[in-house]
Write a protein that holds these residues in place. Sequence first.
Motif, PDB file in Angstrom:
ATOM      1  N   GLY A   1     100.641 104.292  75.882  1.00  0.00           N
ATOM      2  CA  GLY A   1     100.515 103.022  75.122  1.00  0.00           C
ATOM      3  C   GLY A   1      99.601 103.049  74.001  1.00  0.00           C
ATOM      4  N   HIS A   2      99.526 103.926  73.164  1.00  0.00           N
ATOM      5  CA  HIS A   2      98.615 104.146  72.037  1.00  0.00           C
ATOM      6  C   HIS A   2      99.511 104.107  70.689  1.00  0.00           C
ATOM      7  CE1 HIS A   2      95.481 105.462  74.879  1.00  0.00           C
ATOM      8  NE2 HIS A   2      95.126 104.959  74.116  1.00  0.00           N
ATOM      9  N   HIS A   3     100.712 104.084  70.779  1.00  0.00           N
ATOM     10  CA  HIS A   3     101.522 103.633  69.518  1.00  0.00           C
ATOM     11  C   HIS A   3     101.253 102.168  69.057  1.00  0.00           C
ATOM     12  CE1 HIS A   3     103.855 107.201  68.443  1.00  0.00           C
ATOM     13  NE2 HIS A   3     103.988 107.465  69.917  1.00  0.00           N
ATOM     14  N   VAL A   4     101.606 101.878  67.931  1.00  0.00           N
ATOM     15  CA  VAL A   4     101.266 100.477  67.590  1.00  0.00           C
ATOM     16  C   VAL A   4     102.289  99.560  68.261  1.00  0.00           C
ATOM     17  CG1 VAL A   4     101.740  99.083  65.373  1.00  0.00           C
ATOM     18  CG2 VAL A   4     100.752 101.359  65.006  1.00  0.00           C
ATOM     19  N   ALA A   5     101.742  98.493  68.326  1.00  0.00           N
ATOM     20  CA  ALA A   5     102.594  97.241  69.340  1.00  0.00           C
ATOM     21  C   ALA A   5     102.392  96.119  68.710  1.00  0.00           C
ATOM     22  CB  ALA A   5     101.971  97.409  70.740  1.00  0.00           C
ATOM     23  N   VAL A   6     103.342  95.390  68.474  1.00  0.00           N
ATOM     24  CA  VAL A   6     103.356  94.044  67.931  1.00  0.00           C
ATOM     25  C   VAL A   6     103.428  93.008  69.240  1.00  0.00           C
ATOM     26  CG1 VAL A   6     104.472  92.329  66.273  1.00  0.00           C
ATOM     27  CG2 VAL A   6     104.436  94.776  65.794  1.00  0.00           C
ATOM     28  N   ASP A   7     102.452  92.334  69.370  1.00  0.00           N
ATOM     29  CA  ASP A   7     102.413  91.432  70.348  1.00  0.00           C
ATOM     30  C   ASP A   7     101.961  89.887  70.017  1.00  0.00           C
ATOM     31  OD1 ASP A   7      99.885  91.964  70.286  1.00  0.00           O
ATOM     32  OD2 ASP A   7      99.485  92.692  72.314  1.00  0.00           O
ATOM     33  N   LEU A   8     102.157  89.733  68.813  1.00  0.00           N
ATOM     34  CA  LEU A   8     101.581  88.361  68.245  1.00  0.00           C
ATOM     35  C   LEU A   8     102.313  87.301  68.851  1.00  0.00           C
ATOM     36  CD1 LEU A   8      99.733  87.048  66.182  1.00  0.00           C
ATOM     37  CD2 LEU A   8     101.396  87.579  64.491  1.00  0.00           C
ATOM     38  N   PHE A   9     103.583  87.555  69.092  1.00  0.00           N
ATOM     39  CA  PHE A   9     104.337  86.174  69.487  1.00  0.00           C
ATOM     40  C   PHE A   9     104.696  86.482  70.779  1.00  0.00           C
ATOM     41  CE2 PHE A   9     105.303  87.100  65.045  1.00  0.00           C
ATOM     42  CZ  PHE A   9     104.648  85.793  64.335  1.00  0.00           C
ATOM     43  N   GLU A  10     104.205  87.532  71.632  1.00  0.00           N
ATOM     44  CA  GLU A  10     104.561  87.509  73.020  1.00  0.00           C
ATOM     45  C   GLU A  10     104.287  86.367  73.922  1.00  0.00           C
ATOM     46  OE1 GLU A  10     102.786  90.429  76.601  1.00  0.00           O
ATOM     47  OE2 GLU A  10     103.228  91.348  74.794  1.00  0.00           O
ATOM     48  N   ARG A  11     103.433  85.619  73.699  1.00  0.00           N
ATOM     49  CA  ARG A  11     103.220  84.553  74.567  1.00  0.00           C
ATOM     50  C   ARG A  11     103.913  83.151  74.034  1.00  0.00           C
ATOM     51  NH1 ARG A  11      98.663  85.640  77.516  1.00  0.00           N
ATOM     52  NH2 ARG A  11      97.256  87.323  76.685  1.00  0.00           N
ATOM     53  N   ALA A  12     104.675  83.175  72.858  1.00  0.00           N
ATOM     54  CA  ALA A  12     105.538  82.074  72.251  1.00  0.00           C
ATOM     55  C   ALA A  12     106.829  82.075  72.860  1.00  0.00           C
ATOM     56  CB  ALA A  12     105.608  82.294  70.935  1.00  0.00           C
ATOM     57  N   TRP A  13     107.245  83.387  73.473  1.00  0.00           N
ATOM     58  CA  TRP A  13     108.769  83.405  73.806  1.00  0.00           C
ATOM     59  C   TRP A  13     108.841  82.785  75.363  1.00  0.00           C
ATOM     60  CZ3 TRP A  13     112.163  85.501  71.046  1.00  0.00           C
ATOM     61  CH2 TRP A  13     111.884  86.358  70.210  1.00  0.00           C
ATOM     62  N   PRO A  14     110.202  82.092  75.574  1.00  0.00           N
ATOM     63  CA  PRO A  14     109.979  81.467  76.926  1.00  0.00           C
ATOM     64  C   PRO A  14     109.994  82.478  77.918  1.00  0.00           C
ATOM     65  CG  PRO A  14     111.857  80.874  75.546  1.00  0.00           C
ATOM     66  CD  PRO A  14     111.074  81.775  74.784  1.00  0.00           C
ATOM     67  N   GLY A  15     109.628  81.988  79.447  1.00  0.00           N
ATOM     68  CA  GLY A  15     109.404  82.982  80.326  1.00  0.00           C
ATOM     69  C   GLY A  15     110.499  83.856  80.604  1.00  0.00           C
ATOM     70  N   PRO A  16     111.688  83.338  80.848  1.00  0.00           N
ATOM     71  CA  PRO A  16     112.659  84.567  81.166  1.00  0.00           C
ATOM     72  C   PRO A  16     112.933  85.612  79.940  1.00  0.00           C
ATOM     73  CG  PRO A  16     113.491  82.433  81.431  1.00  0.00           C
ATOM     74  CD  PRO A  16     112.221  82.265  81.090  1.00  0.00           C
ATOM     75  N   LEU A  17     112.622  85.043  78.729  1.00  0.00           N
ATOM     76  CA  LEU A  17     112.937  86.040  77.477  1.00  0.00           C
ATOM     77  C   LEU A  17     111.650  86.827  77.552  1.00  0.00           C
ATOM     78  CD1 LEU A  17     114.623  86.778  75.066  1.00  0.00           C
ATOM     79  CD2 LEU A  17     113.642  84.949  73.914  1.00  0.00           C
ATOM     80  N   ARG A  18     110.400  86.292  77.548  1.00  0.00           N
ATOM     81  CA  ARG A  18     109.268  87.112  77.770  1.00  0.00           C
ATOM     82  C   ARG A  18     109.349  88.267  78.611  1.00  0.00           C
ATOM     83  NH1 ARG A  18     104.667  83.693  79.691  1.00  0.00           N
ATOM     84  NH2 ARG A  18     105.487  82.321  77.973  1.00  0.00           N
ATOM     85  N   ARG A  19     109.680  88.010  80.020  1.00  0.00           N
ATOM     86  CA  ARG A  19     110.006  89.222  80.879  1.00  0.00           C
ATOM     87  C   ARG A  19     110.920  90.305  80.588  1.00  0.00           C
ATOM     88  NH1 ARG A  19     108.944  84.595  83.900  1.00  0.00           N
ATOM     89  NH2 ARG A  19     111.215  84.026  84.391  1.00  0.00           N
ATOM     90  N   ALA A  20     112.096  89.717  79.624  1.00  0.00           N
ATOM     91  CA  ALA A  20     113.103  90.855  79.099  1.00  0.00           C
ATOM     92  C   ALA A  20     112.664  91.677  77.894  1.00  0.00           C
ATOM     93  CB  ALA A  20     114.218  89.875  78.499  1.00  0.00           C
TER      94      ALA A  20
END
Length: 167
Positions: free
Chosen positions: A70-89
């Motif tokens: 998990g040490h590569h660059v990750a973009v998680d700025l919008f992770e919580r903005a996605w609806p539940g099912p899409l967030r899990r996908a």
Amino acid sequence: MSLLDRAMEALNRAFVAAAALAVLVMLFAVLQDVVRRLLGISPSLWGLDLARYMLTWAFFLGLGPALASGHHVAVDLFERAWPGPLRRAMPVVAAVMTLAFAVLLLWFVWRLTGRTFASDPLAPTVVPVRLKWIQAVGPVGCVVFALNAAWLALRCLRGERRAAGGH
């Protein structure tokens, strides 16, 4: 933990150890040049070249294990903005896209290294070294990166959480 998980973790540990060795060699090469300069001795002809070679090796050897941990660059700025099912996908989508990138990178690095082996040129450095021995680590590191990307995709499909610090 499955046999695949244990095998991938063992492979990654071996590659981390090899990358760490490359970093130590790089450190020695630079440090001896610094000490030589401090003592008023002209720097070595080989120090900077060896450090460059080892940087290439450390990069490619660490590519796969960095993805797995998990040490590569990750973009998680919008992770919580996605609806539940899409967030899990999204982890599955990201893992599949990472696998596609890994395969594409492997293809390009394989072609470049193949051309280098075919033409067998010297590296454009002071120390005469065949470029193929510097680039040979590229396909190996990319294969391990692709294996880790496939392992990550499989883990995401199984619903497992990613390693801390990455998405």
